[in-house]
Structure formats: structure tokens, C-alpha cells
Design a protein around this motif. Sequence first.
Motif, PDB file in Angstrom:
ATOM      1  N   GLY A 152       2.751 -11.271  -1.959  1.00 33.91           N
ATOM      2  CA  GLY A 152       2.413 -10.335  -3.020  1.00 33.91           C
ATOM      3  C   GLY A 152       1.838  -9.048  -2.468  1.00 33.91           C
ATOM      4  O   GLY A 152       2.139  -7.957  -2.954  1.00 33.91           O
ATOM      5  N   LEU A 153       1.010  -9.181  -1.439  1.00 36.03           N
ATOM      6  CA  LEU A 153       0.443  -8.005  -0.785  1.00 36.03           C
ATOM      7  C   LEU A 153       1.552  -7.153  -0.172  1.00 36.03           C
ATOM      8  O   LEU A 153       1.558  -5.919  -0.318  1.00 36.03           O
ATOM      9  N   GLN A 154       2.483  -7.797   0.488  1.00 33.81           N
ATOM     10  CA  GLN A 154       3.567  -7.063   1.127  1.00 33.81           C
ATOM     11  C   GLN A 154       4.404  -6.308   0.091  1.00 33.81           C
ATOM     12  O   GLN A 154       4.782  -5.146   0.305  1.00 33.81           O
ATOM     13  N   SER A 155       4.659  -6.936  -1.043  1.00 28.80           N
ATOM     14  CA  SER A 155       5.416  -6.278  -2.104  1.00 28.80           C
ATOM     15  C   SER A 155       4.655  -5.094  -2.663  1.00 28.80           C
ATOM     16  O   SER A 155       5.223  -4.025  -2.925  1.00 28.80           O
ATOM     17  N   MET A 156       3.344  -5.261  -2.847  1.00 26.98           N
ATOM     18  CA  MET A 156       2.512  -4.186  -3.368  1.00 26.98           C
ATOM     19  C   MET A 156       2.490  -3.005  -2.404  1.00 26.98           C
ATOM     20  O   MET A 156       2.624  -1.845  -2.804  1.00 26.98           O
ATOM     21  N   ALA A 157       2.318  -3.284  -1.125  1.00 23.26           N
ATOM     22  CA  ALA A 157       2.277  -2.224  -0.121  1.00 23.26           C
ATOM     23  C   ALA A 157       3.600  -1.478  -0.049  1.00 23.26           C
ATOM     24  O   ALA A 157       3.634  -0.256   0.160  1.00 23.26           O
ATOM     25  N   GLY A 182       1.180  -5.060   5.566  1.00 27.22           N
ATOM     26  CA  GLY A 182       1.210  -3.728   4.968  1.00 27.22           C
ATOM     27  C   GLY A 182      -0.093  -3.146   4.470  1.00 27.22           C
ATOM     28  O   GLY A 182      -0.107  -2.006   3.996  1.00 27.22           O
ATOM     29  N   ALA A 183      -1.182  -3.892   4.550  1.00 28.92           N
ATOM     30  CA  ALA A 183      -2.458  -3.355   4.062  1.00 28.92           C
ATOM     31  C   ALA A 183      -2.957  -2.235   4.969  1.00 28.92           C
ATOM     32  O   ALA A 183      -2.876  -2.323   6.193  1.00 28.92           O
ATOM     33  N   ALA A 184      -3.478  -1.181   4.350  1.00 22.14           N
ATOM     34  CA  ALA A 184      -4.120  -0.111   5.116  1.00 22.14           C
ATOM     35  C   ALA A 184      -5.538  -0.520   5.485  1.00 22.14           C
ATOM     36  O   ALA A 184      -6.088  -0.063   6.486  1.00 22.14           O
ATOM     37  N   GLY A 185      -6.114  -1.395   4.663  1.00 23.85           N
ATOM     38  CA  GLY A 185      -7.471  -1.852   4.919  1.00 23.85           C
ATOM     39  C   GLY A 185      -7.740  -3.174   4.238  1.00 23.85           C
ATOM     40  O   GLY A 185      -6.934  -3.650   3.421  1.00 23.85           O
TER      41      GLY A 185
END
Length: 214
Positions: A152-157, A182-185
Motif C-alpha cells: 500500500g505504501l508503494q502504491s501511495m508513493a 518509496g517513502a521519503a521519510g
Amino acid sequence: MLKPDALRRRLRFYFITDDQAEGFSALEQVRVAIEAGATMVQYRNKSFQLTDYATVEAICRYCQVRRVPFVVNDHPLLARAVGADGVHVGQDDTPPQLARRIMGPRAIVGVSVSSLAELERTELTDCDYIGTGPIFPTGTKPDAKTVQGLSGLQSMAARSPLPVVAIGGIGPGRARDCFAHGAAGVAVISCISRAANPIKAATAMADACNVSSV
């Protein structure tokens, strides 16, 4: 105002205060986090009262001395009053557009987005970054929404036009996974505020974020 690249660097190790941490004040939490290398600080207190104002002001001044951006959760008027660098709002809080009007053009404005559907209906024009989660199960926020997981994080990023900060159940090991997806932080609370050894925990998080003491 921070330029985009500078903002992404500042989002790397994002510490959020814990108003439920027994015997560990918000100001002391911030000191420990920044000494370890935290790159941004957010004051979060869902039961904020005016008697807490002095604490927020003290945290803001400490962050200013240490040159670490400081934002306030939910309350743009409070953020403006203490001279904070910005504000973070949720889907049911002050709209980002109004937060921007209150804080001014140079402020940092973040917004919580918990799903791709929310991302599509959130007006991001006045925002600088989004916070998304929970990525993993967390006990810090009883009102947390559905766990997204790393996919889910990867899709959001991939879909977000703004830098994405991951939150929810993140410790040093999981932080690396979030960056890889993909998170910036990463935003952290209890892994430091409720750790048996907060200094050691904060240092481990700084290492995972590849940052050093500022």
C-alpha cells in the motif's frame, strides 16, 4: 520555505511526540530524538489544553535552536502562535487550504492520507507532503485506519505528487523496508517514546534513516 529536495531530507527521520508516555515529557522526548538525529519534529496531543501552551512553546524554541523544523498537529492557530514552521492536518481537521491561509506561504503544510481513494479526493495544492498509514499495526493511535502494508505504501508513493511519510508500527528494521518501498521519510512515536532505552532506540532509528545528530 524549504525547497523540495531540502524538505525530502528533513522528512527522513520524523519524530512525533507521545502525550501518553508516562514519566517522559514531550520536551524530553524531543531532546532525545534530536540528539540522535531526528530531522523533523511534530507536536501531537489530541487532548491539548491551554495549560500545555508553554510546553509547545518550549519545544518550538528548542527545535529552532537545533535548526530542526517543527510542526504542530491539528492546530494551525497554535502553530502560528508559537512560531512553528508548519502544521499537519488530518482528513477531519482544518482543511489544508485554510491551514495555509493561517500559516502563510512559507510554512510547511502536511496532510494525512490513508488510502488511494483519499488521495484522489484530497486537494493537495496547498500541501507540501502527505503522511500515510498505518503501514504496520500500531497501538499508539487507537483511531488508526486499515493497515496498508508495504504494498500500500508503494502504491501511495507511486501515485502521490508529493513526498510520502510512512507512519504506523515502524521501527529501525521496518524503516529500511519503507524507504525501499518509496517513502521519503518515516514518522515514529512509540518506538522511541515507550522504549526501555529511548536514547538507544532513537540512535538505532537514526542509523536506519542514515542520518546523524544535527
